[in-house]
Design a protein around this motif. Structure first.
Motif, PDB file in Angstrom:
ATOM      1  N   UNK A 205      55.151  67.662  47.624  1.00 49.99           N
ATOM      2  CA  UNK A 205      56.371  68.033  46.923  1.00 49.99           C
ATOM      3  C   UNK A 205      56.805  69.426  47.380  1.00 49.99           C
ATOM      4  N   UNK A 206      58.037  69.502  47.835  1.00 52.72           N
ATOM      5  CA  UNK A 206      58.576  70.741  48.387  1.00 52.72           C
ATOM      6  C   UNK A 206      59.656  71.305  47.472  1.00 52.72           C
ATOM      7  N   UNK A 207      59.520  72.568  47.188  1.00 50.01           N
ATOM      8  CA  UNK A 207      60.553  73.274  46.457  1.00 50.01           C
ATOM      9  C   UNK A 207      61.677  73.649  47.414  1.00 50.01           C
ATOM     10  N   UNK A 208      62.888  73.551  46.940  1.00 43.67           N
ATOM     11  CA  UNK A 208      64.064  73.898  47.747  1.00 43.67           C
ATOM     12  C   UNK A 208      64.993  74.784  46.918  1.00 43.67           C
ATOM     13  N   UNK A 209      65.564  75.767  47.561  1.00 45.51           N
ATOM     14  CA  UNK A 209      66.522  76.628  46.874  1.00 45.51           C
ATOM     15  C   UNK A 209      67.668  76.976  47.813  1.00 45.51           C
ATOM     16  N   UNK A 210      68.859  76.989  47.265  1.00 41.30           N
ATOM     17  CA  UNK A 210      70.038  77.429  48.005  1.00 41.30           C
ATOM     18  C   UNK A 210      70.395  78.812  47.482  1.00 41.30           C
ATOM     19  N   UNK A 211      70.246  79.791  48.343  1.00 38.23           N
ATOM     20  CA  UNK A 211      70.268  81.191  47.918  1.00 38.23           C
ATOM     21  C   UNK A 211      71.191  82.005  48.799  1.00 38.23           C
ATOM     22  N   UNK A 212      71.805  82.973  48.174  1.00 39.91           N
ATOM     23  CA  UNK A 212      72.613  83.948  48.911  1.00 39.91           C
ATOM     24  C   UNK A 212      71.937  85.305  48.757  1.00 39.91           C
ATOM     25  N   UNK A 213      71.715  85.972  49.873  1.00 42.69           N
ATOM     26  CA  UNK A 213      71.003  87.257  49.822  1.00 42.69           C
ATOM     27  C   UNK A 213      71.947  88.444  49.701  1.00 42.69           C
ATOM     28  N   UNK A 214      73.213  88.233  49.882  1.00 46.22           N
ATOM     29  CA  UNK A 214      74.230  89.283  49.714  1.00 46.22           C
ATOM     30  C   UNK A 214      75.453  88.676  49.048  1.00 46.22           C
ATOM     31  N   UNK A 215      76.242  89.505  48.385  1.00 47.30           N
ATOM     32  CA  UNK A 215      77.413  88.997  47.695  1.00 47.30           C
ATOM     33  C   UNK A 215      78.423  88.396  48.664  1.00 47.30           C
ATOM     34  N   UNK A 216      78.436  88.888  49.904  1.00 43.19           N
ATOM     35  CA  UNK A 216      79.378  88.397  50.891  1.00 43.19           C
ATOM     36  C   UNK A 216      78.737  87.409  51.868  1.00 43.19           C
ATOM     37  N   UNK A 217      77.479  87.096  51.633  1.00 43.85           N
ATOM     38  CA  UNK A 217      76.757  86.238  52.569  1.00 43.85           C
ATOM     39  C   UNK A 217      76.985  84.767  52.299  1.00 43.85           C
ATOM     40  N   UNK A 218      76.484  83.959  53.190  1.00 44.63           N
ATOM     41  CA  UNK A 218      76.594  82.515  53.048  1.00 44.63           C
ATOM     42  C   UNK A 218      75.366  81.972  52.316  1.00 44.63           C
ATOM     43  N   UNK A 219      75.526  80.791  51.763  1.00 42.86           N
ATOM     44  CA  UNK A 219      74.417  80.136  51.093  1.00 42.86           C
ATOM     45  C   UNK A 219      73.468  79.576  52.151  1.00 42.86           C
ATOM     46  N   UNK A 220      72.167  79.801  51.944  1.00 40.15           N
ATOM     47  CA  UNK A 220      71.161  79.340  52.882  1.00 40.15           C
ATOM     48  C   UNK A 220      70.113  78.503  52.152  1.00 40.15           C
ATOM     49  N   UNK A 221      69.563  77.536  52.873  1.00 42.63           N
ATOM     50  CA  UNK A 221      68.485  76.699  52.363  1.00 42.63           C
ATOM     51  C   UNK A 221      67.136  77.354  52.612  1.00 42.63           C
ATOM     52  N   UNK A 222      66.297  77.374  51.584  1.00 42.10           N
ATOM     53  CA  UNK A 222      64.935  77.863  51.727  1.00 42.10           C
ATOM     54  C   UNK A 222      63.971  76.812  51.181  1.00 42.10           C
ATOM     55  N   UNK A 223      62.748  76.813  51.760  1.00 43.24           N
ATOM     56  CA  UNK A 223      61.768  75.797  51.395  1.00 43.24           C
ATOM     57  C   UNK A 223      60.427  76.437  51.071  1.00 43.24           C
ATOM     58  N   UNK A 224      59.731  75.811  50.125  1.00 44.34           N
ATOM     59  CA  UNK A 224      58.362  76.198  49.859  1.00 44.34           C
ATOM     60  C   UNK A 224      57.418  75.545  50.852  1.00 44.34           C
ATOM     61  N   UNK A 225      56.153  75.890  50.736  1.00 44.40           N
ATOM     62  CA  UNK A 225      55.161  75.397  51.691  1.00 44.40           C
ATOM     63  C   UNK A 225      54.695  73.981  51.361  1.00 44.40           C
ATOM     64  N   UNK A 226      55.017  73.504  50.181  1.00 38.60           N
ATOM     65  CA  UNK A 226      54.623  72.151  49.789  1.00 38.60           C
ATOM     66  C   UNK A 226      53.415  72.139  48.883  1.00 38.60           C
ATOM     67  N   UNK A 227      53.481  71.309  47.862  1.00 38.72           N
ATOM     68  CA  UNK A 227      52.375  71.155  46.914  1.00 38.72           C
ATOM     69  C   UNK A 227      51.966  69.685  46.887  1.00 38.72           C
ATOM     70  N   UNK A 228      50.729  69.380  47.205  1.00 42.29           N
ATOM     71  CA  UNK A 228      50.307  67.976  47.224  1.00 42.29           C
ATOM     72  C   UNK A 228      50.131  67.423  45.818  1.00 42.29           C
ATOM     73  N   UNK A 229      50.633  66.227  45.621  1.00 36.95           N
ATOM     74  CA  UNK A 229      50.441  65.479  44.389  1.00 36.95           C
ATOM     75  C   UNK A 229      49.835  64.142  44.766  1.00 36.95           C
ATOM     76  N   UNK A 230      48.650  63.878  44.230  1.00 38.70           N
ATOM     77  CA  UNK A 230      47.942  62.632  44.531  1.00 38.70           C
ATOM     78  C   UNK A 230      47.627  61.917  43.229  1.00 38.70           C
ATOM     79  N   UNK A 231      48.061  60.675  43.148  1.00 37.32           N
ATOM     80  CA  UNK A 231      47.779  59.858  41.974  1.00 37.32           C
ATOM     81  C   UNK A 231      46.833  58.746  42.410  1.00 37.32           C
ATOM     82  N   UNK A 232      45.619  58.818  41.907  1.00 36.52           N
ATOM     83  CA  UNK A 232      44.598  57.865  42.341  1.00 36.52           C
ATOM     84  C   UNK A 232      43.486  57.786  41.311  1.00 36.52           C
ATOM     85  N   UNK A 233      42.905  56.606  41.208  1.00 36.28           N
ATOM     86  CA  UNK A 233      41.777  56.437  40.304  1.00 36.28           C
ATOM     87  C   UNK A 233      40.464  56.611  41.069  1.00 36.28           C
TER      88      UNK A 233
END
Length: 123
Positions: free
Chosen positions: A95-123
């Motif tokens: 599972x990857x976190x995603x954020x659309x962020x602007x680093x300056x008031x005049x800047x463009x929106x950019x996509x950023x990603x997390x490193x990923x978190x594993x989710x395992x469902x198993x018995x």
């Protein structure tokens, strides 16, 4: 520079619950949208949207998870949460976190990603 730090996830038995959180830090002027994607293991599996929250709007979810997953956001902390319940093996993925962020008031929106978190469902 913007970083997304995820926490949570892990191994759970079918029917169980897990939570994920993701905090964006660094040079953030504004975050427009934060959410989660996932990529299941195996060939041909693509990263797919799980859910997202646009600033000022309620969360939106993929049809496959809307009855079991609940997202929330803390705009002041730039943190997004995902609570998952009644989990079954088919949701096993990174599972990857995603954020659309602007680093300056005049800047463009950019996509950023997390490193990923594993989710395992198993018995």
């Amino acid at each position: 520079q913007v970083q997304l730090m995820e926490s949570g996830g892990g191994l759970v038995q079918p029917g169980g619950s897990l939570s994920l959180s993701c905090t964006a830090s660094g040079s953030i002027f504004s975050a427009n949208r934060m959410g989660w994607y996932r990529q299941a293991p195996g060939p041909g599996k693509h990263r797919e949207l799980v859910g997202s929250i646009h600033r000022g709007n309620p969360p939106e979810y993929a049809d496959s998870v809307k009855d079991r997953f609940a997202g929330s956001i803390d705009n002041h902390q730039n943190t997004v949460y995902l609570q998952m319940k009644h989990l079954q093996p088919e949701v096993t993925a990174i599972y990857y976190c995603n954020a659309v962020i602007r680093t300056r008031s005049w800047g463009s929106w950019q996509d950023y990603w997390g490193q990923g978190a594993p989710v395992t469902v198993s018995s």
